[in-house]
Design a protein around this motif. Structure first.
Motif, mmCIF file in Angstrom:
data_model
loop_
_atom_site.group_PDB
_atom_site.id
_atom_site.type_symbol
_atom_site.label_atom_id
_atom_site.label_comp_id
_atom_site.label_asym_id
_atom_site.label_seq_id
_atom_site.Cartn_x
_atom_site.Cartn_y
_atom_site.Cartn_z
ATOM 1 N N GLU A 236 -3.256 4.527 4.218
ATOM 2 C CA GLU A 236 -1.896 4.137 4.201
ATOM 3 C C GLU A 236 -1.077 5.042 4.616
ATOM 4 O OE1 GLU A 236 -0.335 1.220 3.936
ATOM 5 O OE2 GLU A 236 -2.204 0.290 4.047
ATOM 6 N N LEU A 237 -1.650 6.563 4.049
ATOM 7 C CA LEU A 237 -1.091 7.852 4.518
ATOM 8 C C LEU A 237 -1.182 8.046 6.291
ATOM 9 C CD1 LEU A 237 -2.147 10.141 1.794
ATOM 10 C CD2 LEU A 237 0.145 9.153 2.219
ATOM 11 N N ALA A 238 -2.145 7.769 6.777
ATOM 12 C CA ALA A 238 -2.394 7.639 8.057
ATOM 13 C C ALA A 238 -1.419 6.666 8.874
ATOM 14 C CB ALA A 238 -4.018 7.490 8.378
ATOM 15 N N CYS A 239 -1.473 5.340 8.513
ATOM 16 C CA CYS A 239 -0.569 4.556 8.862
ATOM 17 C C CYS A 239 0.965 4.878 8.771
ATOM 18 C CB CYS A 239 -0.800 2.976 8.240
ATOM 19 S SG CYS A 239 -2.330 2.275 8.354
ATOM 20 N N ALA A 240 1.239 5.729 7.997
ATOM 21 C CA ALA A 240 2.745 6.257 7.965
ATOM 22 C C ALA A 240 2.968 7.347 8.874
ATOM 23 C CB ALA A 240 2.999 6.720 6.365
ATOM 24 N N GLY A 241 1.885 7.792 9.483
ATOM 25 C CA GLY A 241 2.056 8.853 10.702
ATOM 26 C C GLY A 241 1.961 10.116 10.317
ATOM 27 N N LEU A 242 1.297 10.425 9.003
ATOM 28 C CA LEU A 242 1.105 11.884 8.797
ATOM 29 C C LEU A 242 -0.259 12.423 9.373
ATOM 30 C CD1 LEU A 242 1.832 10.993 4.856
ATOM 31 C CD2 LEU A 242 3.097 12.525 6.461
#
Length: 305
Positions: A236-242
């Motif tokens: 989910e963190l990757a999906c948030a563009g981080l």
């Protein structure tokens, strides 16, 4: 506490004995509490209650860990045998069940539990409504001999003689990121060029960094602006563009928020079903086993690109 025991007066509590055994094997209350999925104070009270019950001291504290006393070392092998005997009784009883109903526990990694198990359980509910399934989401290998689960989905062949395994699929994982992050990163043609990228890490980030370095991606801690304590959080963190995350291709290709960073998968690994030999004779466990073996290969396939 004194070290003399009157066994005729002992009222034995297996839960306390199990707390003692797992603490002895793990070496600390915190590690044992994680293994037993209970709070550390609760576990500590169970160990203390057993010491009080037996009238002995079982552990001495050394630094941050616990070391068995002489009496504890004498008792731990006996308690281990009791645990194996209790597990054998439970396994034998489970294996003799003839009706396709009852409880089945399936353990899988956090990401597999979240991604793969819901559609499997939905179909199982239609086909065998008498079976209730507990999904034990854990990245730690659960002890099937101790009935911590009935069936395990693992990425390695079982090596214990009492366990049986079936390789049902091969999974592939790749690097993923949002289109927005990839635009900010700029063109990438090789894995080595990812050394300038941001990655989303894991709680055991050194292991992840070592794996990336083995792939020729010379990252350091400076490449990780965010880390997740579980794989679903990582995703989910990757999906948030981080930054760039890692996920199974079947999951990542189907997620409209994400794109592969490079065309080819970065990792491949086998998928095994594992169970205790005796449990395979249980109709309900066999039904769940067969459904997992049937559905997992299709669910793990890469989505069309």
């Amino acid at each position: 506490m004194h070290e003399r025991m009157d066994w005729r007066s002992v009222t034995f509590d297996w839960n306390r004995a199990r707390a003692f055994l797992v603490t002895a094997e793990e070496g600390s209350l915190s590690a044992a509490a994680r293994a037993l999925n209970m709070t550390q104070p609760t576990l500590g009270r169970q160990v203390a209650a057993l010491e009080e019950e037996l009238g002995v001291t079982l552990f001495e504290r050394v630094g941050r860990g616990l070391v068995l006393t002489r009496t504890g070392a004498l008792l731990v092998d006996h308690v281990r045998l009791m645990g194996e005997a209790a597990a054998s009784v439970s396994l034998a009883a489970s294996g003799q069940a003839e009706t396709v109903e009852g409880h089945v526990a399936v353990t899988a990694s956090e990401i597999y539990s979240q991604w793969l198990m819901p559609p499997i359980l939905r179909r199982l509910r239609d086909e065998a409504p008498g079976i209730s399934v507990e999904v034990v989401a854990s990245n730690q290998i659960r002890d099937l001999k101790r009935r911590e689960a009935d069936i395990a989905i693992r990425n390695a062949r079982p090596d214990q003689p009492d366990l049986i395994g079936k390789r049902v699929a091969e999974d592939r994982a790749s690097f993923y990121a949002t289109p927005d992050y990839l635009a900010r990163l700029g063109p990438v043609a090789t894995e080595a060029e990812l050394a300038r990228a941001d990655f989303v890490g894991f709680d055991d980030n050194k292991t992840f960094i070592d794996a990336l370095v083995r792939h020729g991606i010379a990252v350091t801690e400076a490449n990780f602006p965010a880390m997740g304590s579980s794989h679903p959080v990582h995703w989910e963190l990757a999906c948030a563009g981080l930054g760039i995350g890692v996920g199974p291709c079947g999951l990542g290709d189907a997620d409209p928020r994400m794109r592969r960073v490079l065309p080819e998968p970065a990792f491949t690994y086998p998928v095994w079903l594992v169970a205790h030999r005796e449990l395979r004779t249980s109709p309900r466990v066999r039904l769940v086993w067969d459904l997992l073996a049937e559905m997992l290969p299709g669910l793990l396939e890469d989505a069309p690109r």
